[in-house]
Design an enzyme around this catalytic site. Sequence first.
Site, PDB file in Angstrom:
ATOM      1  N   LYS A  22       0.838  -1.204   0.000  1.00 10.67           N
ATOM      2  CA  LYS A  22       0.000   0.000   0.000  1.00 10.67           C
ATOM      3  C   LYS A  22       0.875   1.257   0.000  1.00 10.67           C
ATOM      4  CE  LYS A  22      -1.780   1.851   4.010  1.00 10.67           C
ATOM      5  NZ  LYS A  22      -1.535   3.293   4.117  1.00 10.67           N
ATOM      6  N   ASN A  23       1.844   1.305   0.915  1.00 12.22           N
ATOM      7  CA  ASN A  23       2.586   2.555   1.084  1.00 12.22           C
ATOM      8  C   ASN A  23       3.574   2.845  -0.043  1.00 12.22           C
ATOM      9  OD1 ASN A  23       1.077   3.175   3.288  1.00 12.22           O
ATOM     10  ND2 ASN A  23       2.617   2.537   4.797  1.00 12.22           N
ATOM     11  N   CYS A 116      -5.204   8.333   8.809  1.00 11.22           N
ATOM     12  CA  CYS A 116      -5.561   7.796  10.125  1.00 11.22           C
ATOM     13  C   CYS A 116      -5.201   8.793  11.220  1.00 11.22           C
ATOM     14  CB  CYS A 116      -4.801   6.499  10.395  1.00 11.22           C
ATOM     15  SG  CYS A 116      -5.418   5.097   9.469  1.00 11.22           S
TER      16      CYS A 116
END
Length: 417
Positions: A22-23, A116
Amino acid sequence: MKQIKIEGGNILSGTIKISGAKNSAVALIPAALLSDEEVSIDNVPNISDIDVLSDIIMYLGGKVRRDNNFIKMSLGNLENKPIKKEFSSKLRASYYFMGALLGKYKHVDIYFPGGCSIGARPINLHLKGFQSLGATVLEKEDHYIISAKELIGSHIYLDVASVGATINIMLAAVKAKGETIIENAAKEPEIVNVATFLNNMGAKIKGAGTSEIRIMGVDYLGSCFSEVIPDRIEAGTYIIAGALMGDCLKIQNIIPEHIDSLIFKLKEVGCDLKVFNDYIEISKSNNMKAVDLKTLVYPGFPTDLQQPMTTLLTYCNGTSSVIETIYENRFKNIKYLNKMGANINIKGDEIFINGPTNLHGEEVVATDLRAGACLVLAGLAADGITTINDVDHILRGYENIIAKLTNVGAKIELIEI
Ligand code: EPU
């Protein structure tokens, strides 16, 4: 609203194939904007963060074609429009459009990034980096407006080895005049993935993966094909699932050295794991012992695995200590682990996990992505039914989590209420 329901206590065996990171992927898609041609990326995870980034590329006039984990983008005639709240506030990685658009057009107007809620998460180092390359930064009604007449290579020292600042400065510097040097750069594998991608497009970046990155500016970036590296945090999450409930659970398509800090910590705990070239086999162990750990920048123990690892430590004999050094607010999962029967005390940036305790199913909340992963693991191991709310956080970061766990024997479902 979506919920995840898990009936705990089922043994996990079989194979889980790890997706692209993802990152990395969330940086590669904005980075592609720097090209004036066609860019293809394989092994892109199908997660909602990628949907939002693709939408931003299309909003700017790019053409995007997605086929499972393959994405092809045509980036010829874009329009450098302001990036609105409805896009930017949905995820942290929208901030990579700052570096990419500044690098390409010398101007960017973008709403504050989201992400987040795990701490203050300032971006002062990104902005200082842009300023050092010659840009001015204006904050206006929750927007950043960053502009430069021209970007000129510069010598930049990062006070903190920030992943986001390192990547964003690389993006802004690849088309600047002359050489940029980033000192105390972050060394995470995702940085190397982004640098390799940019070099495939024609950039001249050396030293990615070390603390000194040198970028010689070029005038033009063309087409390229690249792949996203395996997701070391997804891999770590499922490896921990294996330590809790596995019977020869195989975690495949990984680069083990990217998770050395986890592998060695699991060995210290007393886990039964075997490491091969591109996979790990792990089984539940009955006699695990408490350990101390501290989150650090790569190659230290990743903050993104701190919350998942805490679930495992609740099953270990003795008192474990976990110190979180990267974020100020990454213990929101503890309230829910304690509700499920754990015995964990928080003292500032440190938690003490008194084990072993037997977890039982409860209704809990995924307050952020990795807190959600921690609670999924707790649900898999606990007696009875665990219901997790606010699971969009989890779906943002874990591709096909329900199918991957169901395939190896978990009783887990996603329900709409
Ligand atoms: N920091 C500053 N100033 C800055 C930038 C960062 O003080 O300008 C501080 C932060 O407050 C934090 C530390 O530096 O204390 C590290 O932050 P970093 O910039 O490295 O993190 P990030 O780029 O915002 C990425 C990942 C995070 C991951 C961290 C650390 C993305 C989109 N996010 O965040 O991933 O925790 O690196 O590895 O790549 C996750 O996947 O759950 C996640 C939160």
